[in-house]
Design a protein around this motif. Structure first.
Motif, PDB file in Angstrom:
ATOM      1  N   THR A 115      11.022  32.067 -18.853  1.00 20.45           N
ATOM      2  CA  THR A 115      11.659  33.383 -18.290  1.00 20.45           C
ATOM      3  C   THR A 115      10.083  33.936 -17.883  1.00 20.45           C
ATOM      4  OG1 THR A 115      11.158  34.636 -20.413  1.00 20.45           O
ATOM      5  CG2 THR A 115      13.154  33.430 -20.566  1.00 20.45           C
ATOM      6  N   ALA A 116      10.517  35.349 -17.621  1.00 22.97           N
ATOM      7  CA  ALA A 116       9.155  35.799 -16.865  1.00 22.97           C
ATOM      8  C   ALA A 116       8.096  36.087 -17.781  1.00 22.97           C
ATOM      9  CB  ALA A 116       9.605  37.259 -16.594  1.00 22.97           C
ATOM     10  N   THR A 117       8.199  35.817 -19.205  1.00 21.62           N
ATOM     11  CA  THR A 117       6.921  36.357 -20.294  1.00 21.62           C
ATOM     12  C   THR A 117       7.062  35.113 -21.164  1.00 21.62           C
ATOM     13  OG1 THR A 117       8.844  37.373 -21.641  1.00 21.62           O
ATOM     14  CG2 THR A 117       7.241  38.629 -19.850  1.00 21.62           C
ATOM     15  N   ASN A 118       7.727  33.939 -21.255  1.00 24.56           N
ATOM     16  CA  ASN A 118       7.806  33.028 -22.304  1.00 24.56           C
ATOM     17  C   ASN A 118       8.387  31.856 -21.828  1.00 24.56           C
ATOM     18  OD1 ASN A 118       7.887  36.012 -23.722  1.00 24.56           O
ATOM     19  ND2 ASN A 118       7.857  34.293 -25.598  1.00 24.56           N
ATOM     20  N   ILE A 119       8.153  30.594 -22.535  1.00 18.37           N
ATOM     21  CA  ILE A 119       8.450  29.369 -22.571  1.00 18.37           C
ATOM     22  C   ILE A 119       9.196  29.128 -23.625  1.00 18.37           C
ATOM     23  CG2 ILE A 119       6.371  28.164 -22.887  1.00 18.37           C
ATOM     24  CD1 ILE A 119       7.118  25.845 -20.923  1.00 18.37           C
ATOM     25  N   TYR A 120      10.550  28.385 -23.667  1.00 17.18           N
ATOM     26  CA  TYR A 120      11.224  28.413 -24.754  1.00 17.18           C
ATOM     27  C   TYR A 120      11.435  26.899 -24.930  1.00 17.18           C
ATOM     28  CZ  TYR A 120      12.097  33.313 -24.993  1.00 17.18           C
ATOM     29  OH  TYR A 120      11.729  34.790 -25.039  1.00 17.18           O
ATOM     30  N   HIS A 121      11.794  26.323 -26.022  1.00 20.34           N
ATOM     31  CA  HIS A 121      12.165  25.119 -26.472  1.00 20.34           C
ATOM     32  C   HIS A 121      13.487  25.198 -27.132  1.00 20.34           C
ATOM     33  CE1 HIS A 121      11.844  21.280 -29.272  1.00 20.34           C
ATOM     34  NE2 HIS A 121      12.448  21.091 -28.305  1.00 20.34           N
ATOM     35  N   TYR A 122      14.545  24.280 -27.033  1.00 21.53           N
ATOM     36  CA  TYR A 122      15.832  24.384 -27.511  1.00 21.53           C
ATOM     37  C   TYR A 122      15.896  23.673 -28.697  1.00 21.53           C
ATOM     38  CZ  TYR A 122      20.828  25.434 -27.925  1.00 21.53           C
ATOM     39  OH  TYR A 122      22.298  25.722 -28.556  1.00 21.53           O
ATOM     40  N   VAL A 123      16.093  24.302 -29.741  1.00 26.28           N
ATOM     41  CA  VAL A 123      16.163  23.284 -30.891  1.00 26.28           C
ATOM     42  C   VAL A 123      17.048  23.869 -32.113  1.00 26.28           C
ATOM     43  CG1 VAL A 123      14.203  24.198 -31.964  1.00 26.28           C
ATOM     44  CG2 VAL A 123      14.579  22.002 -32.663  1.00 26.28           C
ATOM     45  N   SER A 124      17.902  23.081 -32.770  1.00 22.39           N
ATOM     46  CA  SER A 124      18.639  23.507 -33.819  1.00 22.39           C
ATOM     47  C   SER A 124      19.592  24.761 -33.498  1.00 22.39           C
ATOM     48  CB  SER A 124      17.725  24.027 -35.199  1.00 22.39           C
ATOM     49  OG  SER A 124      17.060  23.055 -35.515  1.00 22.39           O
ATOM     50  N   SER A 125      20.165  24.334 -32.104  1.00 25.65           N
ATOM     51  CA  SER A 125      21.189  25.644 -31.723  1.00 25.65           C
ATOM     52  C   SER A 125      20.632  26.772 -31.312  1.00 25.65           C
ATOM     53  CB  SER A 125      22.343  25.680 -32.768  1.00 25.65           C
ATOM     54  OG  SER A 125      22.973  24.400 -32.941  1.00 25.65           O
ATOM     55  N   ALA A 126      19.340  26.864 -31.248  1.00 24.17           N
ATOM     56  CA  ALA A 126      18.587  28.168 -30.799  1.00 24.17           C
ATOM     57  C   ALA A 126      17.308  28.129 -29.771  1.00 24.17           C
ATOM     58  CB  ALA A 126      18.333  28.992 -32.110  1.00 24.17           C
ATOM     59  N   TRP A 127      17.093  28.863 -29.104  1.00 20.20           N
ATOM     60  CA  TRP A 127      15.987  29.066 -28.122  1.00 20.20           C
ATOM     61  C   TRP A 127      14.977  29.635 -29.035  1.00 20.20           C
ATOM     62  CZ3 TRP A 127      15.979  26.532 -23.999  1.00 20.20           C
ATOM     63  CH2 TRP A 127      17.008  26.440 -23.055  1.00 20.20           C
TER      64      TRP A 127
END
Length: 468
Positions: free
Chosen positions: A66-78
Motif C-alpha cells: 500500500t502507500a505506507t506498508n508492505i503486507y504478507h498474506y498468511v492464515s487468512s489475514a494480511w
C-alpha cells in the motif's frame, strides 16, 4: 438453406467488424468462456501492487503493498511486515530466496525463509522498476536520474557500490526515461523512445547494451509484462512484443485504434496494469473502472480476445497458496457449498502458477469462478452476395444450452444497426427467428453462470428472396 458462419477474430480496428463482443477468450476456433472473479484473500485497502513467489523450500509467499506498508498474506489475514513507507506503486521480482520490492522510494527486501522485510541494504537508489538479470538485480526509476539503471553486485542483491563486484551505474544519454525492465539470461530495458538489450560479457565492461529499436519505446510503466524471452508493452503506436531481437507490432489494425479511442493518454499512463497468465500463452492488460476493462492477447494463436467489462483494477502473475479448511471458512463464510469452484481447483493447490487480479474492493482473487455473461458478434455480412435473405432460424455451434441469438438486418452495410428479432435456444438447440435483409449481423449471448466450454459460430437457416 443452411450456412455455417464462423465467429470472426476480434479486430475492432477493421472496417465493418463487430466490436460488441465481450467477456470471452479467443480459442484456436471460435471462443471459450471467461471465469468470473473468485476471491483468494480478504480485502486490503489501498493495494498498489502484489506478487506471489515460491521459495527454495517450496513454500509460497503472497505480498501486497500500500502507500505506507508492505503486507504478507498468511492464515487468512494480511499482516504488515514493514511500515512507515512512502510508495506510489509496487513492483516485485525474486532474487534467490528474497523478493525485491520497489515503490518509487527506497527498495525493500522480503526474506521468504524468515518471513520478514527490511529496507534493501547497500544504499541502492530510489527505484520504481526491478528485474533480476542473470545473477544481478537491475533497478531503474531513480527520480534523480530517470534514464539510468543501477546494477547490484554479482550474486549479491545487497551490494550497490559501483565498481565493486561488478556493480554498475549506467546512464543512457538517449532514448528518454526508462519505463520498464525485463529479466532473464539477457535483459530488456524499455525507454520512452528506445528498446535496449543487456548482455552479460563478464569482462571489464561487465554488461553490453545494444539498441534493438530506436524511436519506438514504452509509453506506460504499468503496461510491461514478461513471459520467458517475450516482453510485451504499450507504445505510442500501440501494443508491441519484443523477442529480444526486434520489436513486433501485435495490435496494429486490430485493437490499437479502438483502445486509444476509449482511454485518454494520461489515463493509460497512470492506470494500466499488465501480467502474463502463466497457465496459457496470453498476456493481460487491465484498466480500472466501474466496471474495469480487461484485454487479452494470445501470442501463440496471434489473436485478441474481446475486452471483459468486469470489476478488476489490476492484475499480476504469481503462485497459489495452500489453503486450510479454516482459510476457506474465512473466505466463504456461507459454507463450502458457496465456493464457486471445485475444491480440486488449482487455485487451492499451493505453488500452482496462476494469474491474480485485484477487484474494486481491494480483494485479491482469480478469474476462475463461474462463467461470466458472454456476447459474441458477427458483423453485418451478405449471407448470399447481392441477395436478400429471409432468416428462418439459427443454431449456436457450441455446447451452450442457454442463451439467445439476435439478428441485425440492414439494407446497406453502413446503415445504422436495426435489431429485428431475438430468440432463445430451445431444448432441441434451435433458435426460431423471423427476419429479412441483405446485410445480416448476428450476435449470440450466453448468460452468467451458464455451463459451456466452446462456441465456434452460427448455423443460419434461410431462403433467398432476390436482389434489390
Amino acid at each position: 438453406m443452411l450456412k455455417r458462419i464462423p465467429f470472426p477474430d476480434y479486430a475492432p480496428d477493421q472496417p465493418l467488424t463487430a466490436d460488441n463482443s465481450s467477456s470471452v477468450i479467443a480459442a484456436a476456433t471460435g471462443y471459450r468462456p471467461l471465469g468470473s472473479f473468485s476471491p483468494v484473500t480478504s480485502a486490503l485497502a489501498g493495494i498498489l501492487g502484489g506478487a506471489a513467489y515460491v521459495g527454495s523450500d517450496g513454500g509460497t509467499a503472497l505480498l501486497a503493498g500500500t502507500a505506507t506498508n508492505i503486507y504478507h498474506y498468511v492464515s487468512s489475514a494480511w499482516t504488515s511486515v514493514l511500515g512507515s513507507l512512502t510508495a506510489t506503486n509496487w513492483r516485485f521480482d525474486q532474487f534467490n530466496n528474497y523478493i525485491i520490492g520497489v515503490n518509487g522510494d527506497d527498495p525493500v527486501r522480503y526474506d521468504m525463509a524468515a518471513g520478514t522485510a527490511i529496507t534493501l541494504p547497500g544504499s541502492p537508489p530510489k527505484s520504481s522498476m526491478v528485474a533480476t538479470i542473470r545473477n544481478q538485480v537491475f533497478l531503474a526509476g531513480d527520480p534523480a536520474d530517470r534514464s539510468a539503471v543501477s546494477i547490484s553486485g554479482y550474486d549479491d542483491c545487497n551490494g550497490w557500490t559501483a565498481g565493486t563486484n561488478q556493480s554498475l551505474y549506467v546512464p543512457f544519454p538517449s532514448g528518454g526515461e526508462i519505463m520498464g525492465l525485463a529479466g532473464g539470461e539477457t535483459g530488456i530495458i524499455l525507454q520512452q523512445r528506445s528498446v535496449r538489450r543487456a548482455i552479460y560479457t563478464g569482462d571489464i565492461t561487465v554488461w553490453q547494451f545494444d539498441e534493438i529499436s530506436r524511436d519506438v519505446g514504452c509509453m506506460a510503466k504499468g503496461s510491461v509484462a514478461q513471459a520467458g524471452q517475450y516482453v510485451f508493452f504499450l507504445s505510442d503506436q500501440g501494443f508491441k512484443m519484443c523477442d529480444r531481437n526486434e520489436v513486433i507490432p501485435i495490435g496494429s489494425e486490430a485493437v490499437d485504434r479502438a483502445f486509444f479511442s476509449e482511454f485518454a493518454r494520461t489515463e493509460i499512463i497512470d492506470n494500466i496494469r499488465a501480467a502474463v497468465d502463466p497457465r496459457s500463452t496470453e498476456v493481460v492488460w487491465a484498466m480500472p473502472g466501474n466496471p474495469g476493462y480487461v484485454l487479452r492477447y494470445n501470442w501463440t494463436l496471434r489473436k485478441w480476445s474481446p475486452p471483459a467489462r468486469i470489476a478488476v483494477k489490476s492484475v499480476f502473475q504469481g503462485f497459489t497458496l495452500s489453503f486450510s479448511l479454516e482459510d476457506l471458512d474465512t473466505l466463504y463464510p456461507s459454507g463450502l457449498d458457496s465456493i464457486p469452484v471445485s475444491l480440486d481447483s488449482t487455485m487451492f493447490a499451493g505453488g500452482a502458477p496462476l494469474l491474480f487480479a485485484v477487484n474494486n474492493s481491494d480483494v485479491v482473487g482469480t478469474l476462475t469462478g463461474s462463467n461470466t455473461a458472454a456476447t459474441i458478434a458477427i458483423p453485418p455480412i451478405e449471407v448470399e452476395p447481392g441477395k436478400r435473405v429471409r432468416i428462418r432460424g439459427a443454431r449456436l455451434v457450441g455446447d451452450a444450452v442457454e442463451g439467445t441469438v439476435t439478428i441485425d438486418q440492414r439494407a446497406r452495410a453502413g446503415d445504422a444497426e436495426v435489431v429485428r428479432v431475438s430468440g432463445s435456444i430451445r431444448n432441441n438447440g434451435r433458435v426460431p427467428l423471423r427476419a429479412n435483409g441483405r446485410h445480416i449481423g448476428i450476435s449470440a449471448s450466453i448468460p452468467a453462470g451458464a455451463v459451456w466450454t466452446y462456441a465456434h459460430g452460427i448455423d443460419l437457416e434461410y431462403t433467398i428472396e432476390g436482389g434489390r
